[in-house]
Design an enzyme around this catalytic site. Structure first.
Site, PDB file in Angstrom:
ATOM      1  N   HIS A   1     -27.090  64.017 -19.802  1.00 12.68           N
ATOM      2  CA  HIS A   1     -28.291  63.402 -20.367  1.00 12.68           C
ATOM      3  C   HIS A   1     -28.744  64.137 -21.619  1.00 12.68           C
ATOM      4  O   HIS A   1     -29.036  63.531 -22.647  1.00 12.68           O
ATOM      5  CB  HIS A   1     -29.436  63.449 -19.347  1.00 12.68           C
ATOM      6  CG  HIS A   1     -29.510  62.194 -18.545  1.00 12.68           C
ATOM      7  ND1 HIS A   1     -29.746  60.981 -19.114  1.00 12.68           N
ATOM      8  CD2 HIS A   1     -29.367  61.970 -17.217  1.00 12.68           C
ATOM      9  CE1 HIS A   1     -29.749  60.062 -18.182  1.00 12.68           C
ATOM     10  NE2 HIS A   1     -29.514  60.629 -17.011  1.00 12.68           N
TER      11      HIS A   1
ATOM     12  N   ARG B   1      -3.615  51.317 -16.536  1.00 15.89           N
ATOM     13  CA  ARG B   1      -3.509  51.943 -17.863  1.00 15.89           C
ATOM     14  C   ARG B   1      -2.764  53.270 -17.781  1.00 15.89           C
ATOM     15  O   ARG B   1      -1.954  53.599 -18.649  1.00 15.89           O
ATOM     16  CB  ARG B   1      -4.884  52.206 -18.447  1.00 15.89           C
ATOM     17  CG  ARG B   1      -5.412  51.044 -19.209  1.00 15.89           C
ATOM     18  CD  ARG B   1      -6.844  51.310 -19.593  1.00 15.89           C
ATOM     19  NE  ARG B   1      -7.439  50.125 -20.146  1.00 15.89           N
ATOM     20  CZ  ARG B   1      -7.367  49.784 -21.418  1.00 15.89           C
ATOM     21  NH1 ARG B   1      -6.722  50.543 -22.267  1.00 15.89           N
ATOM     22  NH2 ARG B   1      -7.926  48.675 -21.844  1.00 15.89           N
TER      23      ARG B   1
ATOM     24  N   LEU C   1      -9.211  58.511 -12.854  1.00 16.91           N
ATOM     25  CA  LEU C   1      -8.881  58.357 -11.430  1.00 16.91           C
ATOM     26  C   LEU C   1     -10.031  58.798 -10.531  1.00 16.91           C
ATOM     27  O   LEU C   1     -10.215  58.257  -9.444  1.00 16.91           O
ATOM     28  CB  LEU C   1      -7.607  59.143 -11.086  1.00 16.91           C
ATOM     29  CG  LEU C   1      -6.302  58.489 -11.531  1.00 16.91           C
ATOM     30  CD1 LEU C   1      -5.119  59.372 -11.162  1.00 16.91           C
ATOM     31  CD2 LEU C   1      -6.130  57.113 -10.901  1.00 16.91           C
TER      32      LEU C   1
HETATM   33  N1  LIG Z   1       1.129  57.083 -13.611  1.00 14.96           N
HETATM   34  C1  LIG Z   1       1.039  58.398 -13.809  1.00 14.96           C
HETATM   35  N2  LIG Z   1       2.173  59.137 -13.993  1.00 14.96           N
HETATM   36  C2  LIG Z   1       2.104  60.474 -14.181  1.00 14.96           C
HETATM   37  N3  LIG Z   1       0.944  61.170 -14.203  1.00 14.96           N
HETATM   38  C3  LIG Z   1      -0.190  60.502 -14.019  1.00 14.96           C
HETATM   39  C4  LIG Z   1      -0.216  59.082 -13.834  1.00 14.96           C
HETATM   40  N4  LIG Z   1      -1.488  58.698 -13.655  1.00 14.96           N
HETATM   41  C5  LIG Z   1      -2.239  59.808 -13.780  1.00 14.96           C
HETATM   42  N5  LIG Z   1      -1.478  60.885 -14.007  1.00 14.96           N
HETATM   43  C6  LIG Z   1      -1.946  62.265 -14.165  1.00 14.96           C
HETATM   44  O1  LIG Z   1      -3.213  62.341 -13.571  1.00 14.96           O
HETATM   45  C7  LIG Z   1      -4.161  62.841 -14.508  1.00 14.96           C
HETATM   46  C8  LIG Z   1      -5.504  62.259 -14.210  1.00 14.96           C
HETATM   47  O2  LIG Z   1      -5.544  60.866 -14.498  1.00 14.96           O
HETATM   48  P1  LIG Z   1      -6.906  60.212 -14.958  1.00 14.96           P
HETATM   49  O3  LIG Z   1      -6.708  58.750 -15.111  1.00 14.96           O
HETATM   50  O4  LIG Z   1      -7.951  60.685 -14.013  1.00 14.96           O
HETATM   51  O5  LIG Z   1      -7.198  60.901 -16.348  1.00 14.96           O
HETATM   52  P2  LIG Z   1      -6.610  60.597 -17.780  1.00 14.96           P
HETATM   53  O6  LIG Z   1      -5.809  59.352 -17.769  1.00 14.96           O
HETATM   54  O7  LIG Z   1      -5.973  61.839 -18.286  1.00 14.96           O
HETATM   55  O8  LIG Z   1      -7.954  60.363 -18.592  1.00 14.96           O
HETATM   56  P3  LIG Z   1      -8.938  59.116 -18.587  1.00 14.96           P
HETATM   57  O9  LIG Z   1      -8.414  58.143 -17.583  1.00 14.96           O
HETATM   58  O10 LIG Z   1     -10.250  59.701 -18.176  1.00 14.96           O
HETATM   59  O11 LIG Z   1      -8.922  58.608 -19.966  1.00 14.96           O
HETATM   60  C9  LIG Z   1      -3.598  62.471 -15.846  1.00 14.96           C
HETATM   61  O12 LIG Z   1      -4.058  63.340 -16.846  1.00 14.96           O
HETATM   62  C10 LIG Z   1      -2.108  62.648 -15.625  1.00 14.96           C
HETATM   63  O13 LIG Z   1      -1.775  64.020 -15.757  1.00 14.96           O
HETATM   64 MG   LIG Z   2      -6.613  57.500 -16.875  1.00 18.01          MG
END
Ligand SMILES: Nc1ncnc2c1ncn2[C@@H]1O[C@H](COP(=O)(O)OP(=O)(O)OP(=O)(O)O)[C@@H](O)[C@H]1O
Ligand SMILES: [Mg+2]
Length: 341
Positions: free
Chosen positions: A121, A237, A305
């Protein structure tokens, strides 16, 4: 039986004392049925006493076990106090200690969340002022400063997005902890999954990747379409970002029967490097990113995630990740469905 004994009196007279003794008393023989009845009575009494004792000892253990599971599942408001109120033994002490521990954990987590919320905030106002100052700087400065100012704008947009996500995460965590349910409206999961896949495929094509729905069964759940879309979009994504070039992300949606009600089972699978086994559990932790994602500055903040997991939990479901046998990450969503839908 008789016994006799001779004795001499002081006046020289001989006497013989004879006594009749009672013979050994004969017990009447015990009947076999009587014996069985007695045996059964003893067994029944012993059984009842043992059952009562076992229940007395195991019921607090199973109550504690349920409480520990609830706590580790994230329900920090779990307490056992009322269940142990009538006891005065060691279990009562253990119950009190458990409640103290749970209270402390809840307090600490609460402080941490509050801190995160407050910081987010507080960062908003200076960021808004920074944007105003940026616009002024653009007007006053010459063309040379353009590139640097563009960079400042990009970074400030990123920071703004991060703050939005953090506030969203804190809000969701509050709803989940408060045991709240997501807004109740029917959500057509089949449509939702297909739309998310089509949007993701549109973006993926330019990166020489594809997103395919390999199976989609009609499933209707109740909750918030918007929240569920953002959770699934996030997972897809990620898969598009990590899947290898010229491979496709596969999405499937089918029904599975749970213990008490049917579930929708969504699987998003990519053909990328996957995640080290020890990191699988950590993926849903805010700001967690696997080593290589940090090194190559992929731009992700590690909140996606964490937000998705809270959204699914808010809908009474679960989100899990595992490595597919042939490589690639497989993220599974289980969402409870309405009976018969
Ligand atoms: N399909 C995948 N294959 C390999 N690693 C993954 C995959 N999905 C997530 N990860 C790993 O898990 C981590 C956490 O994913 P998360 O979606 O929470 O964060 P991010 O994608 O890095 O950032 P954001 O989604 O907040 O933009 C990622 O940084 C990546 O290291
Ligand atoms: Mg992500």
């Amino acid at each position: 039986m008789m016994v006799a004994r001779s004795a001499k009196a002081p006046d020289g007279q001989n006497y013989t004392i004879v006594a009749q003794l009672p013979g050994p008393r004969m017990r009447p023989p015990i009947e076999v049925t009587d014996l069985i009845v007695r045996l059964l009575a003893i067994l029944l009494t012993a059984g009842l006493v043992c059952y009562g004792l076992a229940r007395h000892l195991t019921s607090p253990v199973s109550r504690l076990q349920t409480a520990v599971r609830d706590l580790s599942a994230g329900n920090l408001a779990t307490r056992v106090g009322s269940a142990f109120k009538t006891r005065t033994d060691e279990f009562a002490d253990l119950g009190r200690d458990f409640d103290l521990m749970a209270e402390r954990i809840e307090g600490l987590v609460g402080i941490q969340r509050q801190l995160l919320r407050d910081i987010s905030h507080e960062l908003r106002s200076p960021l808004a002022r920074l944007n105003v100052a940026l616009e002024l700087a653009r007007k006053c400065s010459g063309a040379d400063a353009g590139a640097a100012l563009d960079r400042i704008e990009l970074e400030s947009e990123r920071m703004n997005e991060l703050i939005e996500q953090l506030l969203r995460l804190a809000q969701l965590a509050n709803h989940v902890d408060g045991g709240e349910q997501a807004a109740l409206e029917p959500v057509q999961l089949e449509d939702l999954v297909k739309k998310v896949a089509a949007d993701a495929d549109f973006e993926a094509v330019s990166q020489n990747r594809a997103v395919r729905v390999v199976e989609a069964t009609e499933c209707v759940t109740t909750g918030s379409t918007e929240l569920l879309r953002s959770a699934i979009e996030n997972i897809v994504r990620n898969a598009v970002r990590y899947t290898g070039e010229e491979t496709q992300v596969e999405i499937s949606l089918d029904r599975a029967s749970g213990e008490d009600r049917p579930y929708a089972h969504i699987v998003v699978r990519d053909h990328g490097p996957g995640v080290p086994e020890e990191a699988l559990e950590e993926l849903f932790r805010p700001f967690y990113r696997v080593g290589h994602a940090r090194d190559r500055q992929s731009g992700g903040t590690g909140l996606g995630l964490a937000i998705a997991e809270r959204i699914i939990r808010l809908h009474g479901g679960t989100l899990t990740a595992s490595n597919a046998r042939e490589g690639g990450l497989q993220v599974e969503v289980h969402l409870p469905l309405e009976e018969g839908r």
